[in-house]
Design an enzyme around this catalytic site. Structure first.
Site, short mmCIF file in Angstrom:
data_model
loop_
_atom_site.label_atom_id
_atom_site.label_comp_id
_atom_site.label_asym_id
_atom_site.label_seq_id
_atom_site.Cartn_x
_atom_site.Cartn_y
_atom_site.Cartn_z
N SER A 52 0.82 -1.21 0.00
CA SER A 52 0.00 0.00 0.00
C SER A 52 0.86 1.26 0.00
CB SER A 52 -0.91 0.02 1.23
OG SER A 52 -1.72 -1.14 1.26
N1 SAH Z 1 -0.40 -5.10 3.81
C1 SAH Z 1 0.30 -5.48 2.59
C2 SAH Z 1 -0.53 -5.23 1.37
C3 SAH Z 1 -1.45 -6.34 1.16
S1 SAH Z 1 -2.33 -6.41 -0.36
C4 SAH Z 1 1.62 -4.79 2.50
O1 SAH Z 1 1.91 -3.91 3.31
O2 SAH Z 1 2.40 -5.18 1.64
C5 SAH Z 1 -3.57 -7.58 0.17
C6 SAH Z 1 -3.05 -8.97 0.47
O3 SAH Z 1 -4.15 -9.75 0.88
C7 SAH Z 1 -2.44 -9.70 -0.71
O4 SAH Z 1 -1.14 -10.13 -0.37
C8 SAH Z 1 -3.37 -10.90 -0.93
O5 SAH Z 1 -2.68 -12.07 -1.35
C9 SAH Z 1 -3.96 -11.09 0.43
N2 SAH Z 1 -5.27 -11.76 0.51
C10 SAH Z 1 -6.27 -11.80 -0.40
N3 SAH Z 1 -7.32 -12.47 0.09
C11 SAH Z 1 -6.98 -12.88 1.35
C12 SAH Z 1 -7.66 -13.62 2.38
N4 SAH Z 1 -8.90 -14.06 2.25
N5 SAH Z 1 -6.99 -13.83 3.54
C13 SAH Z 1 -5.72 -13.39 3.72
N6 SAH Z 1 -5.05 -12.68 2.77
C14 SAH Z 1 -5.66 -12.43 1.61
#
Ligand code: SAH
Length: 213
Positions: A52
């Site tokens: 993000s």
């Molecule tokens: N906080 C992260 C950004 C995450 S983007 C950072 O700082 O880099 C959102 C993430 O959620 C992705 O890595 C994706 O693979 C994950 N994701 C998607 N669906 C999910 C679920 N049901 N449970 C856990 N993670 C999930």
């Protein structure tokens, strides 16, 4: 980044600003994007996912009002950058990621950086971690189509839950604060997150190390 992007746009919590100064964001982005690590936008981390934008990380973290004592649940480990910021400001962090590959890479990175108080889980984070509930704080770093009932149920008394809710391309960042039996909702502004794929999230395709194809 801290003065130009965060303080200038109203992030005032000095603990959050200090944490964002301490955590080396360049350690969380792919090598070819290191030059953009501190830029004012999200970056691709592979698997169609993103780290993000710094301002959004700061805004969500500030909304959690962490004091250092909390047990926190994060959904969507991704690169682990937000996880590191939470670990700087809370007692214990549980982070859930759906992609095994992203989870392993984040775990290795965070161990290397010296973070010990983080528990990594692979699975559908929209279901929370019932065995570890209640949590003092919950943060979803991917979008949800509606208020996720099961996550709200894992929020402790006086707890705060921050998550983006809306449609697949645009959402509102929302904070739910629990006071005993009442739940107060505050809108923090528009945002655009990648979707959380899962039972209380969106339907979607499989990817590397997928636990829920
Ligand atoms: N906080 C992260 C950004 C995450 S983007 C950072 O700082 O880099 C959102 C993430 O959620 C992705 O890595 C994706 O693979 C994950 N994701 C998607 N669906 C999910 C679920 N049901 N449970 C856990 N993670 C999930």
């Amino acid at each position: 980044m801290v003065d130009g992007q965060l303080r200038a746009r109203g992030i005032a919590d000095e603990r959050v600003l200090a944490a964002m100064r301490r955590v080396p964001r360049h350690a969380f982005v792919p090598e070819d994007l290191i030059g953009e690590a501190y830029a004012d936008h999200p970056l691709s981390i592979g698997e169609g996912q993103t780290i993000s934008q710094p301002f959004i990380v700061a805004l969500m973290t500030e909304a959690l009002a962490l004091t250092g004592e909390e047990k926190v649940l994060e959904i969507g480990t991704g690169s682990g950058y937000q996880t590191a910021i939470l670990a700087e400001l809370a007692r214990r962090v549980f982070t859930v990621e759906r992609s095994t590959c992203l989870s392993r890479a984040a775990e290795e990175r965070l161990r290397r950086l010296g973070y010990a108080a983080i528990a990594f889980r692979v699975g559908d984070g929209t279901l929370g971690i019932p065995d570890e509930a209640p949590f003092d704080r919950i943060l979803a770093t991917g979008s949800l189509p509606r208020r996720p009932r099961r996550l709200v149920a894992q929020l402790g008394s006086e707890g705060i839950f921050v998550f983006p809710v809306g449609n697949r391309s645009l959402q509102e960042l929302v904070a739910i604060r629990r006071e005993g039996r009442s739940f107060k909702e505050t809108a923090l502004g528009p945002c655009a997150f990648v979707p959380l794929i899962g039972e209380e999230g969106w339907t979607g395709g499989a990817w590397c190390g997928d636990t829920n194809p």
